[in-house]
Enzyme design. Structure first.
Site, PDB file in Angstrom:
ATOM      1  CG  HIS A 199      -2.139  -0.842   1.066  1.00 21.32           C
ATOM      2  ND1 HIS A 199      -3.342  -0.555   1.680  1.00 21.32           N
ATOM      3  CD2 HIS A 199      -2.345  -1.965   0.351  1.00 21.32           C
ATOM      4  CE1 HIS A 199      -4.241  -1.464   1.332  1.00 21.32           C
ATOM      5  NE2 HIS A 199      -3.644  -2.340   0.528  1.00 21.32           N
TER       6      HIS A 199
ATOM      7  CE1 TYR B 131      -5.066   4.605   8.670  1.00 20.26           C
ATOM      8  CE2 TYR B 131      -5.620   4.388  10.989  1.00 20.26           C
ATOM      9  CZ  TYR B 131      -4.849   4.039   9.907  1.00 20.26           C
ATOM     10  OH  TYR B 131      -3.842   3.112  10.065  1.00 20.26           O
TER      11      TYR B 131
ATOM     12  N   PRO C  35      -3.782   1.199  18.853  1.00 21.20           N
ATOM     13  CG  PRO C  35      -5.762   0.094  18.357  1.00 21.20           C
ATOM     14  CD  PRO C  35      -5.030   0.763  19.471  1.00 21.20           C
TER      15      PRO C  35
ATOM     16  CE  LYS D 144       4.123   3.705  13.004  1.00 21.01           C
ATOM     17  NZ  LYS D 144       4.678   3.241  11.732  1.00 21.01           N
TER      18      LYS D 144
ATOM     19  CE1 TYR E  31       0.056   3.425   7.316  1.00 22.87           C
ATOM     20  CE2 TYR E  31      -0.940   4.471   9.232  1.00 22.87           C
ATOM     21  CZ  TYR E  31      -0.957   3.512   8.241  1.00 22.87           C
ATOM     22  OH  TYR E  31      -2.014   2.603   8.188  1.00 22.87           O
TER      23      TYR E  31
HETATM   24  C1  PHB Z   1      -5.956  -3.571  10.973  1.00 26.11           C
HETATM   25  O1  PHB Z   1      -6.045  -3.873   9.768  1.00 26.11           O
HETATM   26  O2  PHB Z   1      -6.285  -4.362  11.888  1.00 26.11           O
HETATM   27  C2  PHB Z   1      -5.417  -2.206  11.346  1.00 26.11           C
HETATM   28  C3  PHB Z   1      -4.955  -1.382  10.353  1.00 26.11           C
HETATM   29  C4  PHB Z   1      -4.461  -0.126  10.676  1.00 26.11           C
HETATM   30  C5  PHB Z   1      -4.444   0.280  12.005  1.00 26.11           C
HETATM   31  C6  PHB Z   1      -4.914  -0.569  13.017  1.00 26.11           C
HETATM   32  C7  PHB Z   1      -5.404  -1.815  12.684  1.00 26.11           C
HETATM   33  O3  PHB Z   1      -3.975   1.513  12.321  1.00 26.11           O
END
Ligand code: PHB
Ligand code: APR
Length: 392
Positions: free
Chosen positions: A72, A201, A293, A297, A386
């Site tokens: 990605h 997000y 989460p 990280k 990131y």
């Molecule tokens: C996930 O795919 O579980 C996931 C992806 C990004 C995040 C947290 C969890 O920031």
């Protein structure tokens, strides 16, 4: 039983460390309190930094990751109904992240452990660490009512936040920091096509939402809920409606719903134990630190611990040098705290956390998002954190 390094925990940290040490000729025994099936059944995040992927490749277990993982090069932040794409690759000179579920990583790590005939003792109960402040530490555990003893040179505490290793360090020697957030993430896994090719997000007045994925036919979604919410308050239909209400219109319209195959609520916590080494015990991964989460990280900060600890142990066994082991806490924490900062920052940016400051925090958040989405410098900072800061 005798070994060079006794590793507590067969999660990603423990098994990746074991594999890296094995490839350098260092003998290990891994003690895990649960069954392999239990460990494999955990659903965790799946966004991997290049550093973690390189460690897996260096351990000889990157093949499936490279074959099945999805590269990605960007993700969206949705705010006030508008999707803003964060061009990770463009902002970082080509760096990207890999989407590959942690369950798959566990499979690959167990498979590698089996292939090298490694000693991995599952269902090891009452694991206890002894003489960690001497040159001859040992570990005891019970199984089927029988007592067992492992003599070793070093103990790697890779047993997570609730493990026994950190608790084996005398309280007076422990230096810890913690921030607990008033929300948790309600996560749902579904065998449905993801709503978008990239992660979304969303900061919405109703709350946070995240649209993620495991493959082109398995989706992963999250919304934030008060931390003590009972799961039964969120049957699938209620979850899907709430998720849609927090997404931009186009994403809500494109969302394919279906029966959840996994549903759980995880609390958000920032935690660091600065005491990552005590005598012959070294903490790594969740045993030493936890992040919310939001910035994905958790596993990626465990990766740099394993990078530094494996190098320190390998140097010791190759040449007797102890510099790497002595420098481990400083090197590991330098990167851990940057991951803690970024995860905290991204959590504050995207969640409507209940603060009793008369709306000051909310106005700050609006200013932060307004600045971020209109500043290349701010976007570059987001992007380089990131995709993952360099290990050293
Ligand atoms: C996930 O795919 O579980 C996931 C992806 C990004 C995040 C947290 C969890 O920031
Ligand atoms: N004895 C033996 N094993 C133990 C004990 C104990 N007393 N306590 C915990 N364990 C095992 C757990 O069952 C688990 O399998 O240690 C392992 C720790 O694994 P994780 O909690 O996954 O921690 P880590 O390997 O550091 O991986 C960090 O996993 O939890 C996610 O978000 C986290 O992605 C991050 C990654």
């Amino acid at each position: 039983m005798k070994t060079q390094v006794c590793i507590i925990g067969a999660g990603p940290s423990g098994l990746l460390l074991a594999q890296l040490l094995h490839r350098a000729g260092v003998d290990t025994v891994v003690l895990e309190r649960h069954t392999r099936e239990h460990v494999l059944g955990r659903i965790r995040a799946g966004v991997l930094e290049t550093g973690f992927c390189d460690l897996m490749r260096g351990a000889g277990i990157g093949a499936r990751l490279d074959k099945e993982g999805q590269v990605h090069d960007g993700f969206d932040i949705a705010y006030r109904g508008v999707r803003h794409r964060i061009d990770l690759s463009g902002l970082t000179g080509g760096h990207t992240v890999m989407i590959y579920g942690q369950t798959e990583i566990q499979h690959d790590l167990f498979e590698a452990r089996d292939a090298m005939d490694g000693v991995t003792i599952t269902e090891a109960k009452n694991v206890q660490l002894h003489d960690i402040d001497r040159d001859t530490p040992h570990v005891t555990y019970t199984m089927d009512g029988e007592n067992f003893h492992v003599d070793c040179d070093f103990i790697a505490g890779c047993d997570g936040y609730h493990g026994v290793s950190r608790q084996s360090i005398p309280t007076e020697a422990l230096v810890t920091y913690e921030k607990v957030y008033p929300v948790g993430w309600l996560g749902v896994l579904a065998d449905t096509p993801p709503v978008s090719d990239e992660l979304i997000y969303s900061n919405h007045e109703r709350g946070f939402a995240l649209c993620s994925l495991r493959s082109d036919h398995v989706s992963r979604y999250y919304i934030d809920v008060p931390v003590d919410t009972p799961l039964q308050e969120w049957p699938d239909d209620v979850f899907w409606e709430e998720l849609k209400s927090r997404l931009p219109k186009d994403a809500a319209a494109a969302l394919v719903t279906g029966p959840s195959t996994e549903k759980s609520i995880a609390p958000l916590r920032s935690f660091v134990c600065d005491t990552m080494n005590y005598g012959r015990l070294f903490l790594a991964g969740d045993a030493g630190h936890i992040v919310p989460p939001t910035g994905a990280k958790g596993l990626n900060s465990a990766a740099s611990d394993i990078y530094f600890l494996s190098r320190g142990l390998i140097d010791y066994y190759k040449s007797g040098a102890e510099d790497g082991l002595k420098a481990y806490p400083v090197k590991a924490l330098a990167r851990v705290w940057k991951a803690e900062r970024f995860s905290w920052w991204m959590t504050q940016l995207l969640h409507r956390l209940p603060e009793n400051d008369g709306g000051f925090s909310l106005r700050l958040q609006e200013a932060e998002l307004d600045y971020l989405l209109n500043s290349k410098a701010a976007l570059t900072s987001l992007a380089e954190n990131y995709v993952g800061l360099p290990f050293e």
